[in-house]
Write a protein that holds these residues in place. Sequence first.
Motif, mmCIF file in Angstrom:
data_model
loop_
_atom_site.group_PDB
_atom_site.id
_atom_site.type_symbol
_atom_site.label_atom_id
_atom_site.label_comp_id
_atom_site.label_asym_id
_atom_site.label_seq_id
_atom_site.Cartn_x
_atom_site.Cartn_y
_atom_site.Cartn_z
ATOM 1 N N GLY A 1 0.778 -1.234 0.000
ATOM 2 C CA GLY A 1 0.000 0.000 0.000
ATOM 3 C C GLY A 1 0.809 1.282 0.000
ATOM 4 N N SER B 1 -5.003 -5.689 3.770
ATOM 5 C CA SER B 1 -4.323 -4.393 3.660
ATOM 6 C C SER B 1 -3.396 -4.190 4.842
ATOM 7 C CB SER B 1 -5.332 -3.242 3.602
ATOM 8 O OG SER B 1 -6.059 -3.143 4.812
ATOM 9 N N ASN C 1 -10.120 -2.129 1.199
ATOM 10 C CA ASN C 1 -9.912 -1.190 0.087
ATOM 11 C C ASN C 1 -10.973 -1.298 -1.008
ATOM 12 O OD1 ASN C 1 -7.586 0.014 1.198
ATOM 13 N ND2 ASN C 1 -6.368 -1.730 0.522
#
Length: 161
Positions: free
Chosen positions: A12, A85, A150
């Motif tokens: 990320g 994530s 996300n």
Amino acid sequence: MTTNPDTLCPCGNCIDQIPLTYIRCCKPFHSGVGVPATPEALMRSRYCAFVLKEYDYLIETHHPDYLDGLTAETLAQSSEPHWLSLDVLSTRSSAQAGEVCFQAWYREEMDIDAIHECSQFELIEGRWFYTQGVQKAAIFPKRNAPCVCNSGKKFKQCCMN
């Protein structure tokens, strides 16, 4: 591992709020072309290695005094959750040591959870190594916060269900 050049890096990481591709972010570390310059860069590359099952890299970047018999083979045999994530909560470093606190979100069956850890790092001969971490309870997002997967949806409309 063959990777589409447009595949976003699982860690990320962004530059100027633009997500980096795996090829521009963690792949140079995983392939031995580059070395993470900060504890955060190492932690992100280690998270990415978990996602992509780059177990040799995890062993190579783990301080040998803290391995306690852990091997790439051992890691490969353990069941991996579906990683969602990574949230870096804080980072700090000095000339020889660093700490990165993060939450690595994952899904197992129908449940969502996170590894919330403050990881310690040590710089040895110009390379950062993970030493150990302190586990903490996951801090779940508020109902109206963006979902940790996300998806672009609110947490309450997505993974909170």
